[in-house]
Scaffold this active site. Structure first.
Site, PDB file in Angstrom:
ATOM      1  N   LEU A 146       0.881  -1.163   0.000  1.00  0.00           N
ATOM      2  CA  LEU A 146       0.000   0.000   0.000  1.00  0.00           C
ATOM      3  C   LEU A 146       0.915   1.208   0.000  1.00  0.00           C
ATOM      4  CD1 LEU A 146      -2.778  -0.873   2.624  1.00  0.00           C
ATOM      5  CD2 LEU A 146      -2.958  -0.913   0.138  1.00  0.00           C
ATOM      6  N   ASP A 147       0.591   2.214  -0.811  1.00  0.00           N
ATOM      7  CA  ASP A 147       1.386   3.435  -0.856  1.00  0.00           C
ATOM      8  C   ASP A 147       1.499   4.036   0.538  1.00  0.00           C
ATOM      9  OD1 ASP A 147       1.363   3.073  -3.596  1.00  0.00           O
ATOM     10  OD2 ASP A 147      -0.229   4.548  -3.942  1.00  0.00           O
ATOM     11  N   LYS A 148       2.513   4.849   0.720  1.00  0.00           N
ATOM     12  CA  LYS A 148       2.757   5.478   2.019  1.00  0.00           C
ATOM     13  C   LYS A 148       1.534   6.251   2.512  1.00  0.00           C
ATOM     14  CE  LYS A 148       6.132   8.390   4.378  1.00  0.00           C
ATOM     15  NZ  LYS A 148       7.366   9.174   4.239  1.00  0.00           N
TER      16      LYS A 148
END
Length: 189
Positions: free
Chosen positions: A43-45
């Site tokens: 998952l993206d930051k």
């Protein structure tokens, strides 16, 4: 014995075991688990929500392999009004500016206004895929949260940064969804 954990990933943490510059999701776990668990996918930051962590490499592979086509459902908030043309573009599969061809996906509009809300179902997980797909439609993402992966749904009782072990039934259903997805992928050929 394999271990399986669901994390409600908060924004601001990298989905990685370790990073020299940024805090990772592993900080949510005690030291003993940090040594054995691996995030399943990324998952993206700045994306939050469901993240599965396990030491079961075979299951992780089944859930992530592109040919398996395991559904991942996200809640998204965008700038700009989503419309039927956006839904059709997602259904047909979007080709991004760099030539990346995204598989057909489902866009279900929950609210269409200056800021819209929708559920998006994808079967792959390319780099910043949902953000890039919506940006290509002129609707930049302002909030993104993964709600489910295969049969596993985020436990809304978990606060951001909290985790719990999966139940035996959740593990069984995840294994079955990986096997079923494999059969579906074969049928698509």
């Amino acid at each position: 014995m394999a271990q399986y954990y669901m994390l409600n990933k908060p924004r601001g943490l990298l989905t990685a075991r370790r990073d020299a510059r940024c805090e990772t999701v592993m900080r949510c776990f005690p030291e003993a688990l940090q040594q054995t668990l691996h995030p399943v996918g990324r998952l993206d930051k700045d994306t939050e929500g469901l993240l599965l962590l396990t030491d079961d490499g075979a299951l992780a592979h089944d859930l992530l392999a592109p040919k398996k086509h395991v559904d991942k459902v996200y809640f998204v908030r965008t700038d700009g009004a989503l419309d039927d043309a956006d839904c059709k573009a997602f259904e047909q599969g979007i080709t991004l500016g760099d030539g990346l061809e995204c598989l057909p996906a489902k866009l279900e509009i929950l609210k269409s206004d200056a800021q819209s809300e929708a559920l998006i179902t994808i079967r792959e997980g390319k780099f910043h895929q949902i953000k890039r797909m919506l940006a290509s439609r002129g609707k930049p993402v302002v909030y993104l949260k993964r709600l489910s992966m295969g049969s596993l749904t985020l436990d809304e009782g978990l606060s951001k940064g909290e985790y719990r072990m999966l139940t035996a039934e959740e593990i069984k259903n995840l294994r079955e969804s990986g096997q079923f997805a494999q059969g579906k992928a074969g049928a698509d050929k």
